[in-house]
Design a protein around this motif. Structure first.
Motif, mmCIF file in Angstrom:
data_model
loop_
_atom_site.group_PDB
_atom_site.id
_atom_site.type_symbol
_atom_site.label_atom_id
_atom_site.label_comp_id
_atom_site.label_asym_id
_atom_site.label_seq_id
_atom_site.Cartn_x
_atom_site.Cartn_y
_atom_site.Cartn_z
ATOM 1 N N LYS A 13 103.296 54.725 10.711
ATOM 2 C CA LYS A 13 101.995 53.868 9.991
ATOM 3 C C LYS A 13 100.652 53.822 10.504
ATOM 4 N N LEU A 14 99.893 53.936 11.168
ATOM 5 C CA LEU A 14 98.958 53.359 11.962
ATOM 6 C C LEU A 14 98.547 55.093 11.929
ATOM 7 N N THR A 15 99.486 55.877 12.963
ATOM 8 C CA THR A 15 99.055 57.300 12.234
ATOM 9 C C THR A 15 98.529 57.944 11.420
ATOM 10 N N SER A 16 99.045 57.509 10.641
ATOM 11 C CA SER A 16 99.443 58.420 9.237
ATOM 12 C C SER A 16 97.769 57.503 8.486
ATOM 13 N N MET A 17 97.773 55.930 8.833
ATOM 14 C CA MET A 17 96.547 55.256 7.771
ATOM 15 C C MET A 17 94.794 56.154 8.721
ATOM 16 N N CYS A 18 95.648 56.596 9.866
ATOM 17 C CA CYS A 18 94.143 57.059 11.364
ATOM 18 C C CYS A 18 93.676 58.226 10.177
ATOM 19 N N SER A 19 94.587 58.747 9.554
ATOM 20 C CA SER A 19 94.484 60.616 9.504
ATOM 21 C C SER A 19 93.848 60.717 8.232
ATOM 22 N N SER A 20 93.940 59.956 7.446
ATOM 23 C CA SER A 20 93.358 59.985 6.210
ATOM 24 C C SER A 20 92.246 58.959 5.547
ATOM 25 N N ALA A 21 91.916 58.357 7.372
ATOM 26 C CA ALA A 21 90.534 57.857 7.203
ATOM 27 C C ALA A 21 89.646 56.884 8.089
ATOM 28 N N GLU A 22 89.105 57.378 9.095
ATOM 29 C CA GLU A 22 87.770 56.141 9.403
ATOM 30 C C GLU A 22 88.651 54.998 9.855
ATOM 31 N N HIS A 23 89.214 54.977 11.068
ATOM 32 C CA HIS A 23 89.476 53.216 11.386
ATOM 33 C C HIS A 23 88.790 52.409 12.642
ATOM 34 N N CYS A 24 88.622 51.275 12.529
ATOM 35 C CA CYS A 24 88.061 50.935 14.379
ATOM 36 C C CYS A 24 89.694 50.338 15.116
ATOM 37 N N SER A 25 89.330 49.881 16.061
ATOM 38 C CA SER A 25 90.497 49.594 16.812
ATOM 39 C C SER A 25 90.663 48.014 16.785
ATOM 40 N N ASP A 57 86.317 53.726 18.455
ATOM 41 C CA ASP A 57 85.247 53.213 18.005
ATOM 42 C C ASP A 57 83.554 53.411 17.580
ATOM 43 N N ALA A 58 83.139 54.425 18.596
ATOM 44 C CA ALA A 58 81.490 54.882 18.369
ATOM 45 C C ALA A 58 81.407 55.736 17.538
ATOM 46 N N ARG A 59 82.323 56.966 17.004
ATOM 47 C CA ARG A 59 82.752 57.703 16.131
ATOM 48 C C ARG A 59 82.566 56.644 14.921
ATOM 49 N N PHE A 60 83.657 55.255 14.274
ATOM 50 C CA PHE A 60 83.690 54.758 13.122
ATOM 51 C C PHE A 60 81.818 54.578 13.144
ATOM 52 N N CYS A 61 81.886 53.631 14.298
ATOM 53 C CA CYS A 61 80.466 52.702 14.570
ATOM 54 C C CYS A 61 79.270 53.561 13.243
ATOM 55 N N ARG A 62 79.089 55.246 13.510
ATOM 56 C CA ARG A 62 78.304 55.813 13.041
ATOM 57 C C ARG A 62 78.212 56.796 12.329
ATOM 58 N N PHE A 63 79.754 56.152 11.425
ATOM 59 C CA PHE A 63 80.051 56.900 10.052
ATOM 60 C C PHE A 63 79.749 55.465 9.160
ATOM 61 N N PHE A 64 80.159 54.314 9.873
ATOM 62 C CA PHE A 64 80.326 52.653 8.975
ATOM 63 C C PHE A 64 78.811 52.891 8.907
ATOM 64 N N VAL A 65 77.731 53.057 9.924
ATOM 65 C CA VAL A 65 75.932 52.247 9.756
ATOM 66 C C VAL A 65 75.523 53.467 8.911
ATOM 67 N N ASN A 66 76.319 54.633 8.889
ATOM 68 C CA ASN A 66 75.570 55.702 8.274
ATOM 69 C C ASN A 66 76.226 55.464 6.651
ATOM 70 N N ASP A 67 77.341 54.537 5.770
ATOM 71 C CA ASP A 67 77.613 54.870 5.308
ATOM 72 C C ASP A 67 76.980 53.713 4.626
ATOM 73 N N LYS A 68 77.132 52.414 5.035
ATOM 74 C CA LYS A 68 76.484 50.918 4.380
ATOM 75 C C LYS A 68 74.737 51.185 4.124
ATOM 76 N N ILE A 69 74.357 51.874 5.083
ATOM 77 C CA ILE A 69 72.936 52.047 4.848
ATOM 78 C C ILE A 69 72.257 52.718 3.778
ATOM 79 N N LYS A 70 73.082 54.035 3.536
ATOM 80 C CA LYS A 70 72.394 54.807 2.876
ATOM 81 C C LYS A 70 73.508 54.696 1.612
#
Length: 161
Positions: A13-25, A57-70
């Motif tokens: 379940k979790l690998t399929s979730m993570c394969s379709s979208a970026e998630h954090c721990s 988490d670092a990769r998730f953070c970069r994408f999350f920050v970018n999306d929320k700001i832009k």
């Protein structure tokens, strides 16, 4: 009574979730808590997800920050709060937020304030400015960025409102 999920089912379940979208721990741990997965299985699954790079988490953070700001046009404080709610380590969050230049915040907030100024009503310039500051703080912008934008906006008079 619900049937407890096996390690393999949780992993699938979790690998399929993570394969379709970026998630954090933090999100994965919350999911497993919701499913009443034992702490031992949670630790094993998390170790696998991190080792196989499903979660970073670092990769998730970069994408999350970018999306929320832009796209959501949030300020630094609101993004910080959202990352804290997702249980992101403060050092990881700070590193991702420090990559964003102040000019980006200024450009986004300037446009937001320009649009908001059209609908704000007040008896004086001071009252209008207070309402704009309150609006910007609600969007999570820091006071120094707000001041830079409002001081820049004051060069164009409030008379055209």
């Amino acid at each position: 009574m619900t049937k407890e999920l096996t390690k393999e089912q949780v992993l699938l379940k979790l690998t399929s979730m993570c394969s379709s979208a970026e998630h954090c721990s933090g999100e994965m741990l919350k999911k497993m808590d919701d499913w009443d997965v034992s702490p031992q299985i949670q630790a094993e699954v998390m170790a696998y997800l991190v080792k196989e790079k499903y979660i970073d988490d670092a990769r998730f953070c970069r994408f999350f920050v970018n999306d929320k700001i832009k796209y959501n046009k949030w300020g630094r404080r609101k993004v910080e709060q959202a990352l804290w709610a997702k249980r992101i380590d403060s050092d990881t969050a700070r590193a991702a937020l420090d990559e964003v230049p102040d000019e980006l915040y200024i450009n986004i907030l300037s446009q937001l304030l320009e649009d908001k100024k059209k609908s704000v009503k007040g008896r004086s310039d001071y009252e209008i400015k207070c309402k704009l500051v309150r609006f910007a703080m609600g969007r999570g912008f820091t006071y120094d960025i707000i001041n830079k934008c409002i001081d820049g906006a004051e060069e164009t008079s409030y008379d055209d409102i």
